[in-house]
Design a protein around this motif. Structure first.
Motif, PDB file in Angstrom:
ATOM      1  N   THR A  53      61.376   1.116  49.450  1.00 55.19           N
ATOM      2  CA  THR A  53      62.090   0.920  48.180  1.00 55.19           C
ATOM      3  C   THR A  53      62.833   2.184  47.776  1.00 55.19           C
ATOM      4  O   THR A  53      63.994   2.135  47.346  1.00 55.19           O
ATOM      5  CB  THR A  53      61.103   0.515  47.075  1.00 55.19           C
ATOM      6  N   GLN A  54      62.190   3.339  47.925  1.00 54.82           N
ATOM      7  CA  GLN A  54      62.829   4.592  47.527  1.00 54.82           C
ATOM      8  C   GLN A  54      63.971   4.973  48.466  1.00 54.82           C
ATOM      9  O   GLN A  54      65.010   5.469  48.017  1.00 54.82           O
ATOM     10  CB  GLN A  54      61.781   5.703  47.469  1.00 54.82           C
ATOM     11  N   PHE A  55      63.785   4.739  49.760  1.00 56.40           N
ATOM     12  CA  PHE A  55      64.838   5.088  50.707  1.00 56.40           C
ATOM     13  C   PHE A  55      66.086   4.244  50.483  1.00 56.40           C
ATOM     14  O   PHE A  55      67.200   4.776  50.314  1.00 56.40           O
ATOM     15  CB  PHE A  55      64.344   4.914  52.145  1.00 56.40           C
ATOM     16  N   TRP A  56      65.934   2.929  50.481  1.00 60.42           N
ATOM     17  CA  TRP A  56      67.100   2.077  50.249  1.00 60.42           C
ATOM     18  C   TRP A  56      67.622   2.238  48.825  1.00 60.42           C
ATOM     19  O   TRP A  56      68.816   2.057  48.567  1.00 60.42           O
ATOM     20  CB  TRP A  56      66.745   0.616  50.536  1.00 60.42           C
ATOM     21  N   GLY A  57      66.730   2.625  47.897  1.00 63.49           N
ATOM     22  CA  GLY A  57      67.167   2.899  46.537  1.00 63.49           C
ATOM     23  C   GLY A  57      68.086   4.106  46.459  1.00 63.49           C
ATOM     24  O   GLY A  57      69.009   4.152  45.636  1.00 63.49           O
ATOM     25  N   THR A  58      67.857   5.113  47.316  1.00 66.67           N
ATOM     26  CA  THR A  58      68.762   6.271  47.356  1.00 66.67           C
ATOM     27  C   THR A  58      70.166   5.844  47.758  1.00 66.67           C
ATOM     28  O   THR A  58      71.166   6.257  47.147  1.00 66.67           O
ATOM     29  CB  THR A  58      68.225   7.317  48.345  1.00 66.67           C
ATOM     30  N   LEU A  59      70.254   5.002  48.773  1.00 62.02           N
ATOM     31  CA  LEU A  59      71.564   4.517  49.211  1.00 62.02           C
ATOM     32  C   LEU A  59      72.193   3.642  48.133  1.00 62.02           C
ATOM     33  O   LEU A  59      73.413   3.689  47.909  1.00 62.02           O
ATOM     34  CB  LEU A  59      71.417   3.742  50.520  1.00 62.02           C
ATOM     35  N   PHE A  60      71.371   2.829  47.463  1.00 59.17           N
ATOM     36  CA  PHE A  60      71.861   2.024  46.344  1.00 59.17           C
ATOM     37  C   PHE A  60      72.436   2.917  45.252  1.00 59.17           C
ATOM     38  O   PHE A  60      73.505   2.625  44.691  1.00 59.17           O
ATOM     39  CB  PHE A  60      70.724   1.175  45.780  1.00 59.17           C
TER      40      PHE A  60
END
Length: 523
Positions: A53-60
């Protein structure tokens, strides 16, 4: 392209809109995927889902920030470059934009902040609620934009007021539940879900090819393949529904997309490969599917799909009736308003007001539509035909990519069911190279929607050529060059940040001991 104020204003808005839409689909789709991943984390307590969640949230987050910045410019252009449009329909068009602004800058921005900075300050359920609020807010923001755009495609719930010389809201419910807007919304958000799914799938495939972050990549790929398979099917189904709605409300757009110059005996065939020629007003239909267009466009075997020539003839009649409305409108204004005008004039205006916009097409040829010659009326009628080849090929490439996404997602979903995600390697490379394809499909979709509406900025109501501001060519060229430079710089920065985050990958360390994120050591 001629360097006149209309073409330059259109070019500037097209450039900013297409650039802005590079960020919208990923925002729509990733927000939902983040909510799904965090839901799994809250239910299972496994830290790998938090890291996902945090990794893809960074890209988001990178995508979201640049997307918001580019979207602000678009709304200012309505006042800068399209002031007569804003004056003419501002009472209707402004309401959805204002609501969207509240959604984007208050709801979305607030909960995006909670998503990034609330991990150590909120309970699991509270943070999950904030993440779902980001997803819901992003999609609601898109809803209001598409309600506004849908009204431009099918202007319902509004009437022209001869006293104010403006379109005014008659039924906001009709604007809100406009069938074109609803079809565009579900189709657009589904396209965003496919975009995010292909993005997550491609990045995860790259990690597997590199042998990095394997556990996270496999789980991300499983979520993307499942979500993407459903979304890719929905895009095709909902796109078909959009085409059916166009049959009812935008028949010229449909005829141009299919390159149909003459009305054929129903059911009409569907052209797979053809070469339309706007100068000769013909199309070479090389590969056709018998009766398919009739079934898709009309849901029947005995209903005609009108050709361009017949639609132009119908448009010519509407232009002639629009001249009657224009003449009556001038008489009403000269009398001091509808109440002071002769009853016969009011009756003539009421009978023909629906065609007033068609009379305005003549303003490109003559200052007073009532003075138009038969040749000018004929030219204005053929102006109703949008660029056929552009629509024909844009639509087919978009549809072809849509079916490719179904095949791609099906292949990865099957590998997931067999517990063989990560093989074969050639399929992983296909996913990596497929990353830009959803953006191409999405941009082509907007080209079909917006170019297909021409020459109207509001279908049947206001021609694009009369909606511009009173600016000089040099002023628009200067701002266009400035936007191009600024957006080009932002694009380079955004891509660099995204690539840097992808290369760095997710954090490997587990949550700190004692925090609410702590979970059993197993994944």
């Amino acid at each position: 392209m001629e360097f006149d104020i209309v073409s330059l204003s259109r070019l500037q808005f097209a450039a900013t809109a297409l650039y802005h839409f590079l960020f919208v689909p990923l925002t729509l789709g990733l927000s939902v995927l983040l909510a799904v991943m965090e839901t799994v984390y809250v239910l299972t307590g496994r830290p790998i889902w938090r890291r996902m969640t945090q990794f893809w949230g960074t890209l988001f987050g990178i995508n979201f920030v640049v997307g918001v910045a580019t979207g602000i410019t678009m709304e200012f252009q309505f006042g800068m470059n399209w002031s007569y449009y804003s004056h003419y329909v501002g009472d209707i068009f402004g309401a959805p934009l204002a609501i969207e602004g509240l959604m984007a800058f208050f709801l979305e921005a607030t909960f995006v902040g909670l998503f990034f900075f609330g991990w150590d300050r909120m309970t699991r359920v509270q943070h999950l609620a904030a993440t779902w609020a980001v997803a819901i807010g992003s999609n609601l923001s898109a809803l209001w934009i598409l309600i506004a755009n849908g009204w431009m495609q099918n202007p319902v719930g509004a009437v022209f007021n001869p006293e104010t010389m403006r379109m005014e809201v008659e039924s906001f419910a009709a604007v809100l539940f406009n069938p074109v807007a609803q079809a565009k919304f579900v189709h657009t958000v589904s396209a965003g879900y496919v975009t995010a799914s292909v993005f997550v799938l491609g990045v995860s495939a790259w990690y597997l090819l590199q042998g990095r972050h394997v556990a996270l990549a496999r789980r991300s790929m499983a979520v993307a393949a499942s979500f993407g398979l459903l979304s890719s099917f929905s895009v095709v189904v909902l796109g078909d529904e959009s085409g059916y709605v166009a049959t009812e409300h935008q028949r010229m757009k449909l005829a141009a997309i299919e390159g149909i110059w003459e009305t054929e005996t129903p059911p009409a065939p569907l052209t797979i490969i053809g070469f339309p020629d706007q100068e000769s007003r013909t199309t070479d239909h090389l590969v056709e599917v018998p009766a398919a267009l009739g079934l898709i466009a009309t849901r029947s075997l005995d209903t005609e799909v009108p050709g361009i020539a017949d639609l132009v003839a119908h448009g010519r009649t509407r232009i002639e009736n629009g001249i009657l409305a224009y003449d009556a409108l001038q008489s009403i204004r000269a009398a001091g308003g509808p109440d002071a005008a002769d009853p016969a004039v009011r009756e003539a205006f009421a009978a023909n007001v629906a065609n007033l916009g068609h009379a305005l097409l003549l303003l490109q040829y003559v200052d007073d539509p009532r003075q138009a010659t038969p040749e000018q009326i004929e030219a204005a009628a053929w102006d109703l035909v949008p660029p056929v080849a552009t629509l024909f090929w844009s639509f087919r490439i978009m549809v072809g990519l849509g079916f490719f996404f179904i095949v791609l997602m099906t292949a990865f979903f099957w590998q997931m069911v067999r517990n063989r995600l990560g093989s074969p390697r050639w399929l992983l490379w296909v996913a990596v190279f497929a990353i830009p394809l959803p953006w191409i499909a999405a941009e082509l979709g907007w080209i079909v929607a917006e170019v297909g509406r021409q020459p109207w900025i509001i279908e049947g109501v206001l021609p694009t050529a009369v909606a511009v501001s009173s600016l000089g060519v040099g002023e628009v060229m200067l701002t266009l060059a400035g936007f191009t430079l600024l957006y080009g710089t932002l694009f380079v920065i955004e891509i660099a940040l995204m690539l840097r985050a992808i290369r760095s990958g997710p954090a490997e360390e587990p949550p700190r001991a004692g925090s609410w994120q702590s979970a059993p050591a197993g994944e």
